[in-house]
Scaffold this motif. Structure first.
Motif, mmCIF file in Angstrom:
data_model
loop_
_atom_site.group_PDB
_atom_site.id
_atom_site.type_symbol
_atom_site.label_atom_id
_atom_site.label_comp_id
_atom_site.label_asym_id
_atom_site.label_seq_id
_atom_site.Cartn_x
_atom_site.Cartn_y
_atom_site.Cartn_z
ATOM 1 N N ILE A 116 -6.631 7.520 -0.569
ATOM 2 C CA ILE A 116 -6.457 6.899 0.745
ATOM 3 C C ILE A 116 -6.282 7.950 1.843
ATOM 4 O O ILE A 116 -6.904 7.874 2.897
ATOM 5 N N GLU A 117 -5.412 8.934 1.613
ATOM 6 C CA GLU A 117 -5.074 9.898 2.655
ATOM 7 C C GLU A 117 -5.868 11.200 2.584
ATOM 8 O O GLU A 117 -5.962 11.916 3.564
ATOM 9 N N GLY A 118 -6.395 11.516 1.427
ATOM 10 C CA GLY A 118 -7.075 12.790 1.255
ATOM 11 C C GLY A 118 -6.079 13.884 0.887
ATOM 12 O O GLY A 118 -4.912 13.621 0.629
ATOM 13 N N LYS A 119 -6.564 15.121 0.855
ATOM 14 C CA LYS A 119 -5.721 16.268 0.528
ATOM 15 C C LYS A 119 -5.716 17.229 1.701
ATOM 16 O O LYS A 119 -6.669 17.275 2.466
ATOM 17 N N PRO A 120 -4.646 18.018 1.817
ATOM 18 C CA PRO A 120 -4.656 19.068 2.844
ATOM 19 C C PRO A 120 -5.797 20.049 2.562
ATOM 20 O O PRO A 120 -6.182 20.253 1.413
ATOM 21 N N VAL A 121 -6.335 20.636 3.625
ATOM 22 C CA VAL A 121 -7.468 21.543 3.490
ATOM 23 C C VAL A 121 -7.092 22.893 4.110
ATOM 24 O O VAL A 121 -6.649 22.953 5.258
ATOM 25 N N ILE A 122 -7.272 23.961 3.344
ATOM 26 C CA ILE A 122 -6.971 25.305 3.840
ATOM 27 C C ILE A 122 -8.082 25.745 4.791
ATOM 28 O O ILE A 122 -9.261 25.737 4.443
ATOM 29 N N LEU A 123 -7.660 26.134 5.996
ATOM 30 C CA LEU A 123 -8.618 26.587 7.010
ATOM 31 C C LEU A 123 -8.616 28.107 7.160
ATOM 32 O O LEU A 123 -9.656 28.711 7.405
ATOM 33 N N SER A 166 -2.722 9.766 -7.219
ATOM 34 C CA SER A 166 -4.183 9.665 -7.162
ATOM 35 C C SER A 166 -4.624 8.623 -6.127
ATOM 36 O O SER A 166 -5.610 8.841 -5.423
ATOM 37 N N VAL A 167 -3.899 7.518 -6.030
ATOM 38 C CA VAL A 167 -4.223 6.519 -5.000
ATOM 39 C C VAL A 167 -3.922 7.100 -3.621
ATOM 40 O O VAL A 167 -4.700 6.941 -2.684
ATOM 41 N N LYS A 168 -2.793 7.806 -3.506
ATOM 42 C CA LYS A 168 -2.440 8.423 -2.226
ATOM 43 C C LYS A 168 -3.522 9.402 -1.791
ATOM 44 O O LYS A 168 -3.932 9.426 -0.633
ATOM 45 N N GLU A 169 -3.996 10.208 -2.729
ATOM 46 C CA GLU A 169 -5.050 11.172 -2.415
ATOM 47 C C GLU A 169 -6.344 10.470 -2.022
ATOM 48 O O GLU A 169 -7.044 10.900 -1.106
ATOM 49 N N MET A 193 0.838 -1.201 0.000
ATOM 50 C CA MET A 193 0.000 0.000 0.000
ATOM 51 C C MET A 193 0.875 1.255 0.000
ATOM 52 O O MET A 193 0.620 2.196 -0.749
ATOM 53 N N LYS A 194 1.922 1.259 0.818
ATOM 54 C CA LYS A 194 2.816 2.411 0.851
ATOM 55 C C LYS A 194 3.547 2.573 -0.473
ATOM 56 O O LYS A 194 3.726 3.694 -0.952
ATOM 57 N N LEU A 195 3.948 1.482 -1.081
ATOM 58 C CA LEU A 195 4.620 1.532 -2.378
ATOM 59 C C LEU A 195 3.683 2.077 -3.452
ATOM 60 O O LEU A 195 4.066 2.953 -4.238
ATOM 61 N N ILE A 196 2.463 1.603 -3.460
ATOM 62 C CA ILE A 196 1.475 2.072 -4.443
ATOM 63 C C ILE A 196 1.195 3.563 -4.236
ATOM 64 O O ILE A 196 1.137 4.332 -5.197
#
Length: 160
Positions: A92-99, A87-90, A78-81
């Motif tokens: 699984i982990e999502g994207k940073p969000v500006i607050l 796109s897979v990382k996003e 999973m970490k390698l992928i």
């Protein structure tokens, strides 16, 4: 049709692993960096509850070692992928969000991420900044931490 007991464990582990990754992703990134006592108890109980679904009735040492080996391999893959595919990382982990941007709070993002004003203000104070108005940028990172960058111009004017 009888399936090899170790193949059964492998398939069960893959299913539980994927379920847990998706469940944690759905649960929200804010929770990852802020484990409370109840969160720790929850993690321990979840691991205990899914253990049986991975090994089934096979409680032997080899069965447990196969399950652990499969989990280590899945985690590595999973970490390698995720390293190779943004796109897979996003996914699984999502994207940073500006607050906060240039001293202005993005209320919609706060609501979307279930972050209260008090939580945001606490994170800002933890970075040595008195007010959100003095923040150039505050971001909810994918690991659940809030990064804060001071507005240097505004802070320099306050000091002078």
């Amino acid at each position: 049709m009888d399936i090899n007991p170790y193949l059964d464990i492998i398939l069960r582990c893959i299913g539980v692993y994927l379920f847990m990754v998706l469940a944690i992703r759905f649960f929200g990134k804010k929770e990852l960096s802020q484990l409370s006592t109840t969160d720790l108890v929850f993690i321990v109980l979840i691991s205990n509850s899914v253990q049986n679904s991975m090994v089934g009735s096979n409680s032997s040492l080899p069965g447990g070692l196969v399950a652990a080996s499969v989990l280590f391999c899945l985690n590595y893959l999973m970490k390698l992928i995720m390293y190779r595919s943004s796109s897979v990382k996003e996914l699984i982990e999502g994207k940073p969000v500006i607050l906060v941007y240039q001293g202005k709070i993005d209320i919609a993002h706060l609501h979307q991420e279930s972050i209260g004003m008090d939580e945001l203000e606490e994170a800002i104070r933890e970075h040595g900044i008195d007010s959100y108005k003095d923040v150039k940028l505050a971001i909810l990172e994918v690991d659940g931490n809030i990064s804060v960058i001071a507005d240097q111009v505004r802070n320099d004017n306050v000091k002078n």
